[in-house]
Design a protein around this motif. Structure first.
Motif, mmCIF file in Angstrom:
data_model
loop_
_atom_site.group_PDB
_atom_site.id
_atom_site.type_symbol
_atom_site.label_atom_id
_atom_site.label_comp_id
_atom_site.label_asym_id
_atom_site.label_seq_id
_atom_site.Cartn_x
_atom_site.Cartn_y
_atom_site.Cartn_z
ATOM 1 N N VAL A 46 0.841 -1.204 0.000
ATOM 2 C CA VAL A 46 0.000 0.000 0.000
ATOM 3 C C VAL A 46 0.875 1.253 0.000
ATOM 4 O O VAL A 46 1.803 1.370 0.816
ATOM 5 C CB VAL A 46 -0.905 0.044 1.259
ATOM 6 C CG1 VAL A 46 -1.926 1.171 1.143
ATOM 7 C CG2 VAL A 46 -1.620 -1.285 1.477
ATOM 8 N N SER A 47 0.576 2.194 -0.896
ATOM 9 C CA SER A 47 1.308 3.458 -0.944
ATOM 10 C C SER A 47 1.134 4.227 0.363
ATOM 11 O O SER A 47 0.031 4.314 0.908
ATOM 12 C CB SER A 47 0.769 4.317 -2.092
ATOM 13 O OG SER A 47 1.237 5.647 -1.959
ATOM 14 N N LYS A 48 2.231 4.816 0.824
ATOM 15 C CA LYS A 48 2.157 5.627 2.050
ATOM 16 C C LYS A 48 1.292 6.872 1.859
ATOM 17 O O LYS A 48 0.827 7.458 2.823
ATOM 18 C CB LYS A 48 3.568 6.039 2.484
ATOM 19 C CG LYS A 48 4.388 4.881 3.016
ATOM 20 C CD LYS A 48 5.766 5.361 3.429
ATOM 21 C CE LYS A 48 6.581 4.205 3.969
ATOM 22 N NZ LYS A 48 7.956 4.614 4.321
ATOM 23 N N ASN A 49 1.110 7.301 0.586
ATOM 24 C CA ASN A 49 0.278 8.479 0.326
ATOM 25 C C ASN A 49 -1.205 8.158 0.420
ATOM 26 O O ASN A 49 -2.041 9.064 0.395
ATOM 27 C CB ASN A 49 0.532 9.012 -1.098
ATOM 28 C CG ASN A 49 1.936 9.523 -1.242
ATOM 29 O OD1 ASN A 49 2.518 10.026 -0.289
ATOM 30 N ND2 ASN A 49 2.506 9.363 -2.430
ATOM 31 N N ASN A 50 -1.507 6.890 0.471
ATOM 32 C CA ASN A 50 -2.881 6.440 0.409
ATOM 33 C C ASN A 50 -3.547 6.582 1.783
ATOM 34 O O ASN A 50 -3.010 6.129 2.792
ATOM 35 C CB ASN A 50 -2.791 4.969 -0.004
ATOM 36 C CG ASN A 50 -4.077 4.430 -0.508
ATOM 37 O OD1 ASN A 50 -5.107 4.684 0.100
ATOM 38 N ND2 ASN A 50 -4.013 3.694 -1.587
ATOM 39 N N PHE A 51 -4.722 7.216 1.806
ATOM 40 C CA PHE A 51 -5.425 7.428 3.081
ATOM 41 C C PHE A 51 -5.681 6.092 3.778
ATOM 42 O O PHE A 51 -5.548 5.981 5.005
ATOM 43 C CB PHE A 51 -6.751 8.161 2.818
ATOM 44 C CG PHE A 51 -7.521 8.516 4.053
ATOM 45 C CD1 PHE A 51 -6.884 9.064 5.158
ATOM 46 C CD2 PHE A 51 -8.887 8.306 4.113
ATOM 47 C CE1 PHE A 51 -7.605 9.408 6.304
ATOM 48 C CE2 PHE A 51 -9.615 8.644 5.251
ATOM 49 C CZ PHE A 51 -8.968 9.189 6.348
ATOM 50 N N THR A 52 -6.034 5.072 3.002
ATOM 51 C CA THR A 52 -6.313 3.755 3.590
ATOM 52 C C THR A 52 -5.077 3.200 4.302
ATOM 53 O O THR A 52 -5.189 2.485 5.303
ATOM 54 C CB THR A 52 -6.815 2.767 2.507
ATOM 55 O OG1 THR A 52 -7.880 3.377 1.791
ATOM 56 C CG2 THR A 52 -7.312 1.466 3.121
ATOM 57 N N CYS A 53 -3.889 3.544 3.805
ATOM 58 C CA CYS A 53 -2.647 3.091 4.439
ATOM 59 C C CYS A 53 -2.573 3.582 5.886
ATOM 60 O O CYS A 53 -2.241 2.834 6.807
ATOM 61 C CB CYS A 53 -1.445 3.584 3.635
ATOM 62 S SG CYS A 53 0.122 2.894 4.188
ATOM 63 N N GLU A 54 -2.917 4.872 6.057
ATOM 64 C CA GLU A 54 -2.950 5.460 7.404
ATOM 65 C C GLU A 54 -3.905 4.685 8.314
ATOM 66 O O GLU A 54 -3.588 4.394 9.470
ATOM 67 C CB GLU A 54 -3.528 6.872 7.275
ATOM 68 C CG GLU A 54 -2.562 7.999 7.482
ATOM 69 C CD GLU A 54 -3.300 9.319 7.243
ATOM 70 O OE1 GLU A 54 -3.086 9.864 6.150
ATOM 71 O OE2 GLU A 54 -4.054 9.782 8.126
ATOM 72 N N LEU A 55 -5.099 4.389 7.769
ATOM 73 C CA LEU A 55 -6.125 3.698 8.557
ATOM 74 C C LEU A 55 -5.651 2.292 8.937
ATOM 75 O O LEU A 55 -5.872 1.839 10.064
ATOM 76 C CB LEU A 55 -7.439 3.624 7.767
ATOM 77 C CG LEU A 55 -8.019 4.963 7.291
ATOM 78 C CD1 LEU A 55 -9.269 4.745 6.454
ATOM 79 C CD2 LEU A 55 -8.322 5.878 8.481
ATOM 80 N N ILE A 56 -4.995 1.617 8.007
ATOM 81 C CA ILE A 56 -4.512 0.251 8.282
ATOM 82 C C ILE A 56 -3.395 0.290 9.324
ATOM 83 O O ILE A 56 -3.349 -0.542 10.231
ATOM 84 C CB ILE A 56 -4.019 -0.438 6.983
ATOM 85 C CG1 ILE A 56 -5.186 -0.631 6.000
ATOM 86 C CG2 ILE A 56 -3.371 -1.792 7.298
ATOM 87 C CD1 ILE A 56 -4.769 -1.139 4.617
ATOM 88 N N ARG A 57 -2.521 1.280 9.228
ATOM 89 C CA ARG A 57 -1.419 1.367 10.199
ATOM 90 C C ARG A 57 -1.948 1.612 11.611
ATOM 91 O O ARG A 57 -1.383 1.136 12.582
ATOM 92 C CB ARG A 57 -0.441 2.484 9.797
ATOM 93 C CG ARG A 57 0.384 2.113 8.578
ATOM 94 C CD ARG A 57 1.542 3.044 8.406
ATOM 95 N NE ARG A 57 2.508 2.881 9.481
ATOM 96 C CZ ARG A 57 3.297 3.837 9.948
ATOM 97 N NH1 ARG A 57 3.225 5.051 9.437
ATOM 98 N NH2 ARG A 57 4.138 3.606 10.915
ATOM 99 N N LYS A 58 -3.039 2.379 11.712
ATOM 100 C CA LYS A 58 -3.576 2.694 13.038
ATOM 101 C C LYS A 58 -4.419 1.552 13.608
ATOM 102 O O LYS A 58 -4.371 1.276 14.805
ATOM 103 C CB LYS A 58 -4.432 3.968 12.961
ATOM 104 C CG LYS A 58 -3.580 5.220 12.802
ATOM 105 C CD LYS A 58 -4.449 6.444 12.592
ATOM 106 C CE LYS A 58 -3.608 7.703 12.435
ATOM 107 N NZ LYS A 58 -4.402 8.810 11.861
ATOM 108 N N SER A 59 -5.188 0.880 12.758
ATOM 109 C CA SER A 59 -6.112 -0.152 13.264
ATOM 110 C C SER A 59 -5.518 -1.555 13.176
ATOM 111 O O SER A 59 -5.993 -2.470 13.838
ATOM 112 C CB SER A 59 -7.412 -0.117 12.464
ATOM 113 O OG SER A 59 -7.171 -0.545 11.129
ATOM 114 N N LEU A 60 -4.493 -1.719 12.313
ATOM 115 C CA LEU A 60 -3.897 -3.024 12.028
ATOM 116 C C LEU A 60 -4.935 -4.032 11.516
ATOM 117 O O LEU A 60 -4.845 -5.234 11.766
ATOM 118 C CB LEU A 60 -3.141 -3.574 13.243
ATOM 119 C CG LEU A 60 -1.941 -2.720 13.676
ATOM 120 C CD1 LEU A 60 -1.251 -3.329 14.893
ATOM 121 C CD2 LEU A 60 -0.930 -2.552 12.531
#
Ligand code: FE
Length: 232
Positions: A46-60
């Motif tokens: 997943v690209s780090k620029n991708n909003f979903t990436c942020e969500l996945i990193r926070k929720s795992l």
């Protein structure tokens, strides 16, 4: 290095979704693969620029929906070419919530997977997430959408955030052999071929690019006609 070599790698096309607190989003991915069977694990990039990436990193956590070959182009344009930071991508499409509270796209999907991240590997531009599959459901039978079908039949290319992105200008067009003048979307790489037209938008085969109505938009990313460039 011959960039054409990368087209010999095959992929499926999926919608990966994530949620953290009140924010949810999803994106079109072609890098989802099963990596172990016992227990069942998948890996996604997943690209780090991708909003979903942020969500996945926070929720795992994340979900994956395997798209069917007859997927609506609106799903590709919404999940592939708009940002969940300012759009509710789920508003117009069938979706449900898993037992773990995650959104999962069910429209035009053959099956979904609910996944729990075990490891994240920093690849510079992208994260590679390795995840345990905790639940799945088959929604319907049919042909899964492959990246080759998307590229060759739907005339789409990877967006810039995709791990497999190639500059469309560097890719020779199959259509250059014909006398048709091909115009290419500078946003998503879609090629308008006058011989084919755009029947989904009511554009008949044989319609030159210049004759397209001013309000015609790219069928993949929905950007205006003015974003098209003549393919040399
Ligand atoms: Fe486009």
């Amino acid at each position: 290095m011959d960039v054409q070599a990368f087209f010999k790698l095959t992929y499926g096309l999926y919608v990966v979704c994530g949620k953290f607190e009140n924010a949810q989003s999803g994106f079109v991915s072609n890098t989802v693969m099963q990596v172990t069977a016992d227990p069942s694990r998948v890996a996604i990039a997943v690209s780090k620029n991708n909003f979903t990436c942020e969500l996945i990193r926070k929720s795992l956590r994340f979900t994956v929906s395997a798209l069917k070959q007859s997927v609506s182009r609106d799903i590709i344009s919404t999940f592939g070419y708009s940002s969940g930071r300012d759009t509710d991508k789920f508003a117009s499409f069938g979706h449900q919530t898993t037992a773990n509270g995650l959104p999962v796209l069910t429209q035009d999907a053959l099956a979904w997977f609910d996944c729990l991240v075990e490891k994240a590997l920093d690849l510079g531009t992208h994260y590679l997430f390795v995840a345990l599959v905790v639940n799945t459901e088959v929604l319907s039978e049919g042909e899964p959408l492959t990246y080759a079908y998307y590229r060759d039949v739907m005339k789409g290319h990877s967006p810039k955030s995709a791990p497999t992105y190639l500059d469309p200008k560097a890719i020779p067009s199959d259509s250059e052999k014909s006398d048709n003048i091909i115009y290419m979307c500078s946003i998503c790489g879609y090629e308008y071929d006058p011989a084919v037209g755009d029947p989904d938008s009511g554009i008949a085969p044989g319609t030159p690019f210049e004759d397209l109505p001013d309000d015609w938009v790219c069928p993949i990313c929905k950007m205006a006609k003015s974003n098209f460039i003549k393919k040399e």
